[in-house]
Design a protein around this motif. Structure first.
Motif, PDB file in Angstrom:
ATOM      1  N   ARG A  69      36.286  33.852  60.801  1.00 11.23           N
ATOM      2  CA  ARG A  69      35.886  33.242  59.525  1.00 11.23           C
ATOM      3  C   ARG A  69      34.367  33.269  59.352  1.00 11.23           C
ATOM      4  N   SER A  70      33.642  32.848  60.384  1.00 15.77           N
ATOM      5  CA  SER A  70      32.182  32.771  60.261  1.00 15.77           C
ATOM      6  C   SER A  70      31.576  34.154  60.064  1.00 15.77           C
ATOM      7  N   ARG A  71      32.098  35.163  60.753  1.00 13.76           N
ATOM      8  CA  ARG A  71      31.559  36.512  60.596  1.00 13.76           C
ATOM      9  C   ARG A  71      31.946  37.103  59.243  1.00 13.76           C
ATOM     10  N   SER A  72      33.156  36.813  58.793  1.00 11.00           N
ATOM     11  CA  SER A  72      33.581  37.283  57.477  1.00 11.00           C
ATOM     12  C   SER A  72      32.686  36.697  56.388  1.00 11.00           C
ATOM     13  N   ARG A  73      32.369  35.427  56.485  1.00  3.60           N
ATOM     14  CA  ARG A  73      31.518  34.781  55.478  1.00  3.60           C
ATOM     15  C   ARG A  73      30.106  35.338  55.519  1.00  3.60           C
ATOM     16  N   ASP A  74      29.601  35.633  56.719  1.00  2.00           N
ATOM     17  CA  ASP A  74      28.265  36.202  56.824  1.00  2.00           C
ATOM     18  C   ASP A  74      28.205  37.569  56.147  1.00  2.00           C
ATOM     19  N   LEU A  75      29.236  38.381  56.350  1.00  2.00           N
ATOM     20  CA  LEU A  75      29.277  39.689  55.695  1.00  2.00           C
ATOM     21  C   LEU A  75      29.376  39.548  54.181  1.00  2.00           C
ATOM     22  N   GLU A 146      40.263  29.205  36.664  1.00  2.00           N
ATOM     23  CA  GLU A 146      39.153  29.411  37.603  1.00  2.00           C
ATOM     24  C   GLU A 146      39.570  29.097  39.033  1.00  2.00           C
ATOM     25  N   LEU A 147      40.487  28.155  39.195  1.00  2.00           N
ATOM     26  CA  LEU A 147      40.978  27.840  40.536  1.00  2.00           C
ATOM     27  C   LEU A 147      41.756  29.008  41.139  1.00  2.00           C
ATOM     28  N   GLN A 148      42.394  29.812  40.284  1.00  2.00           N
ATOM     29  CA  GLN A 148      43.090  30.992  40.793  1.00  2.00           C
ATOM     30  C   GLN A 148      42.112  31.922  41.508  1.00  2.00           C
ATOM     31  N   ALA A 149      40.963  32.157  40.882  1.00  2.00           N
ATOM     32  CA  ALA A 149      39.949  33.013  41.503  1.00  2.00           C
ATOM     33  C   ALA A 149      39.404  32.371  42.774  1.00  2.00           C
ATOM     34  N   LEU A 150      39.242  31.049  42.763  1.00  2.00           N
ATOM     35  CA  LEU A 150      38.742  30.356  43.946  1.00  2.00           C
ATOM     36  C   LEU A 150      39.721  30.479  45.107  1.00  2.00           C
ATOM     37  N   VAL A 151      40.995  30.291  44.831  1.00  2.00           N
ATOM     38  CA  VAL A 151      42.006  30.393  45.882  1.00  2.00           C
ATOM     39  C   VAL A 151      42.039  31.807  46.452  1.00  2.00           C
ATOM     40  N   PHE A 152      42.010  32.811  45.577  1.00  2.00           N
ATOM     41  CA  PHE A 152      42.034  34.190  46.059  1.00  2.00           C
ATOM     42  C   PHE A 152      40.804  34.486  46.910  1.00  2.00           C
ATOM     43  N   SER A 153      39.620  34.093  46.436  1.00  2.00           N
ATOM     44  CA  SER A 153      38.382  34.358  47.175  1.00  2.00           C
ATOM     45  C   SER A 153      38.377  33.640  48.521  1.00  2.00           C
ATOM     46  N   THR A 154      38.886  32.413  48.545  1.00  2.00           N
ATOM     47  CA  THR A 154      38.912  31.642  49.783  1.00  2.00           C
ATOM     48  C   THR A 154      39.825  32.280  50.816  1.00  2.00           C
ATOM     49  N   VAL A 155      40.986  32.737  50.379  1.00  2.00           N
ATOM     50  CA  VAL A 155      41.907  33.399  51.307  1.00  2.00           C
ATOM     51  C   VAL A 155      41.329  34.732  51.763  1.00  2.00           C
ATOM     52  N   PHE A 156      40.694  35.467  50.871  1.00  2.00           N
ATOM     53  CA  PHE A 156      40.043  36.726  51.238  1.00  2.00           C
ATOM     54  C   PHE A 156      38.998  36.485  52.317  1.00  2.00           C
ATOM     55  N   GLU A 157      38.252  35.418  52.161  1.00  2.00           N
ATOM     56  CA  GLU A 157      37.134  35.115  53.053  1.00  2.00           C
ATOM     57  C   GLU A 157      37.569  34.454  54.350  1.00  2.00           C
ATOM     58  N   SER A 158      38.462  33.471  54.275  1.00  2.00           N
ATOM     59  CA  SER A 158      38.806  32.641  55.425  1.00  2.00           C
ATOM     60  C   SER A 158      40.193  32.895  55.996  1.00  2.00           C
ATOM     61  N   GLY A 159      41.047  33.560  55.265  1.00  2.00           N
ATOM     62  CA  GLY A 159      42.383  33.831  55.762  1.00  2.00           C
ATOM     63  C   GLY A 159      43.454  32.956  55.163  1.00  2.00           C
ATOM     64  N   ASP A 160      43.129  31.710  54.865  1.00  2.00           N
ATOM     65  CA  ASP A 160      44.107  30.817  54.241  1.00  2.00           C
ATOM     66  C   ASP A 160      43.400  29.632  53.607  1.00  2.00           C
ATOM     67  N   THR A 161      44.154  28.873  52.827  1.00  2.00           N
ATOM     68  CA  THR A 161      43.659  27.642  52.223  1.00  2.00           C
ATOM     69  C   THR A 161      44.856  26.743  51.954  1.00  2.00           C
ATOM     70  N   ASP A 184      38.697  25.565  57.339  1.00  2.00           N
ATOM     71  CA  ASP A 184      38.063  24.889  58.480  1.00  2.00           C
ATOM     72  C   ASP A 184      38.486  23.432  58.616  1.00  2.00           C
ATOM     73  N   ARG A 185      38.912  22.833  57.521  1.00  2.00           N
ATOM     74  CA  ARG A 185      39.286  21.415  57.566  1.00  2.00           C
ATOM     75  C   ARG A 185      40.711  21.196  58.077  1.00  2.00           C
ATOM     76  N   ILE A 186      41.476  22.266  58.235  1.00  2.00           N
ATOM     77  CA  ILE A 186      42.818  22.152  58.809  1.00  2.00           C
ATOM     78  C   ILE A 186      42.675  22.360  60.312  1.00  2.00           C
ATOM     79  N   VAL A 187      42.562  21.294  61.057  1.00  2.00           N
ATOM     80  CA  VAL A 187      42.301  21.361  62.503  1.00  2.00           C
ATOM     81  C   VAL A 187      43.201  20.375  63.236  1.00  2.00           C
TER      82      VAL A 187
END
Length: 524
Positions: A69-75, A146-161, A184-187
């Motif tokens: 996740r951290s490396r994906s976000r950096d890229l 707008e939340l649709q785009a946010l959900v898609f971008s978040t999954v693209f970046e982090s893997g899930d939401t 990150d908050r699902i731990v």
């Protein structure tokens, strides 16, 4: 292992040379048990150092997620190719938002066509009124589209939401709000680290289905907060209502996988190495562009002796610069490593980008936003990309959009905004919840050819006008037709076009009729 009976020769050799005979027999057994795939051999030079392990979906994934996740976000923050890949995918999958078209099963519900159409229109209008309001977001920053785009971008970046079903804090069409939780908050809380039923913040049952999610009250990486203030266990299904309370949005690529993997995971190393290579070539070009003159004198009388060093520079410090003049002492000389242009940079860069495009299922032309091939080749690339985007869109609809629509309809029926007799029956409820989601318009290289193809499809009965309008413009066919009728009546009154139009060519030299279901004059 399949047993192999010792042959007469085996027994004879073992009797004469027991040690050799046993080794020979064991080798026969191993050869018999081994498969025939060369890729599984460990004796080949190319495969000797390739050590793999057949782990479960979670054991192969969960331990790497934080780093991925951290490396994906950096890229995605700093790498142009990664940023472009996400932007291209998001604009083609979501665009400005997927809009719903209610499609109830009127035959199953015993409705007439007029009754079904009235119910669908009311449901669509109510949902749209809720969707365009920022009350749909628990943080009141974005509307549902707008939340649709946010959900898609978040999954693209982090893997899930995680999407939680919440009650709106402000007055709205319906007291339904969505809370988007970052991965990150699902731990897993410390007290549950040794619980095998809790997998990286997700409690699962004996079938592997989610029971609940442990959501941290604060983001673990928030520098403002010194420590996580606590956790909340959110049920996946409401105990009393039996309704879904949380949507875990991710792409499940293996059975038993509990958490999602960032889309960039397969190309993280490749993107980083390409980034370093590009930076090195850029720095090389910058250094090569500097023009510096070195003056060698036999004594100390030179230009530099009369020039004071710049602030922050030592008197003996030499820097390259654009148009700089630097004096050398009588016994000093310079050696310059001549920098030549790398003619292989562009072909190599493009070859690597093509590999990245293959991994992300984005054709090279779309990934770099550069169409240099023929029309046929470019059209083929767009069609291939469309298939990928359609697959992603269906996944987003099934994982996020449709469940949220169902939440809304259920709440609207409970609130009395919609009348749905027999809604408590599972079969009739499913009949009320049918819907279609309108995608963004597809990229078109030659609009004339595209519209001619659509016209032929309508005339042959392969498509309806409603389908054409929906796919091409995302508009409402009925509203478009009514608007076109009003425009036609006005143009007839002003004698700008005949009262009856030839479907192929306008009479009397009048302007050509727009293609079926196309744009109205008002749109243009």
């Amino acid at each position: 292992m399949i047993p192999v009976a010792p042959s007469i020769l085996d027994r004879a050799i073992t009797a004469l040379a027991p040690g050799y005979g046993v080794r020979r027999y064991n080798a026969r057994i191993a050869l018999h048990a081994a498969g025939q795939y060369s890729g599984a051999r460990s004796t080949r030079n190319a495969l000797k150092a390739w050590m793999t392990r057949a782990g479960s979906a979670d054991s192969d994934t969960l331990g790497d997620l934080e780093t991925l996740r951290s490396r994906s976000r950096d890229l995605l923050r700093n790498n142009p190719i990664a940023t472009g890949a996400r932007a291209t995918s998001r604009s083609n999958v979501v665009g400005t938002g997927l809009h719903v078209r209610a499609q109830i099963d009127r035959e199953l519900l015993g409705m007439t066509e007029a009754q079904a159409e009235a119910w669908e229109q009311k449901a669509e209008k109510l949902f749209h009124r809720w969707a365009v309001s920022k009350a749909a977001d628990i943080t009141r920053h974005q509307n549902f589209y707008e939340l649709q785009a946010l959900v898609f971008s978040t999954v693209f970046e982090s893997g899930d939401t995680l999407v939680l079903r919440r009650k709106a804090k402000v007055r709205a069409v319906l007291a339904l709000a969505l809370a988007i939780v970052e991965a990150d908050r699902i731990v897993t809380p410390v007290e549950h680290l040794n619980d095998p039923s809790v997998r990286d913040g997700v409690r699962i049952d004996e079938d592997g289905a989610p029971v609940s999610y442990f959501v941290a009250n604060d983001h673990p990486g928030d520098d403002v907060i010194s420590a996580i203030s606590g956790f909340k266990e959110v049920p996946a299904i409401g105990a009393a209502s039996g309704e879904v309370m949380a949507l875990h949005v991710f792409e499940r690529v293996r059975p038993g996988l509990t958490r999602g993997v960032p889309f960039l995971a397969p190309v993280i190393e490749t993107l980083k190495q390409l980034d370093r290579y590009s930076e090195a070539e850029l720095m090389k070009a910058v250094v090569s562009s500097f023009f510096t003159v070195f003056m060698k004198t036999a004594n100390d009388d030179g230009l530099a002796s009369a020039t004071a060093p710049l602030p922050g520079m030592a008197s003996n410090e030499v820097t390259l610069g654009s148009g700089s003049v630097v004096e050398l002492g009588s016994d000093e000389s310079i050696e310059v490593a001549q920098s030549t242009a790398n003619t292989n940079f562009d072909p190599f860069f493009l070859a690597v980008v093509r590999q990245i495009g293959v991994a992300l299922s984005i054709p090279y032309e779309l990934l770099v936003m550069h169409f240099t091939a023929s029309y046929s080749a470019s059209r083929a690339a767009i069609e291939m990309a469309s298939q990928f985007f359609k697959e992603r869109r269906e996944w987003l609809v099934n994982a996020f959009c449709q469940p949220v629509y169902e939440w809304f309809i259920v709440d609207a029926v409970n609130a009395g905004l919609l009348t749905a007799p027999g809604f408590d029956d599972p079969v009739r409820r499913a009949a009320y919840l049918g819907a279609m989601w309108i995608p963004p318009s597809k990229l078109v290289l030659d609009p004339k050819k595209e519209w001619e193809a659509e016209k032929i499809a309508v005339e042959m009965g392969g498509k309806t006008l409603e389908q054409v309008v929906t796919e091409k413009t995302g508009g409402d066919w009925k509203k478009t037709t009514e608007q076109r009728g009003r425009e036609h009546s006005l143009r007839v009154a002003l004698k700008l076009e005949p009262e009856t139009l030839d479907p192929n060519k306008a009479a009397g030299g009048a302007p050509e009729k727009p293609e079926p279901g196309g744009k109205t004059e008002e749109d243009q």
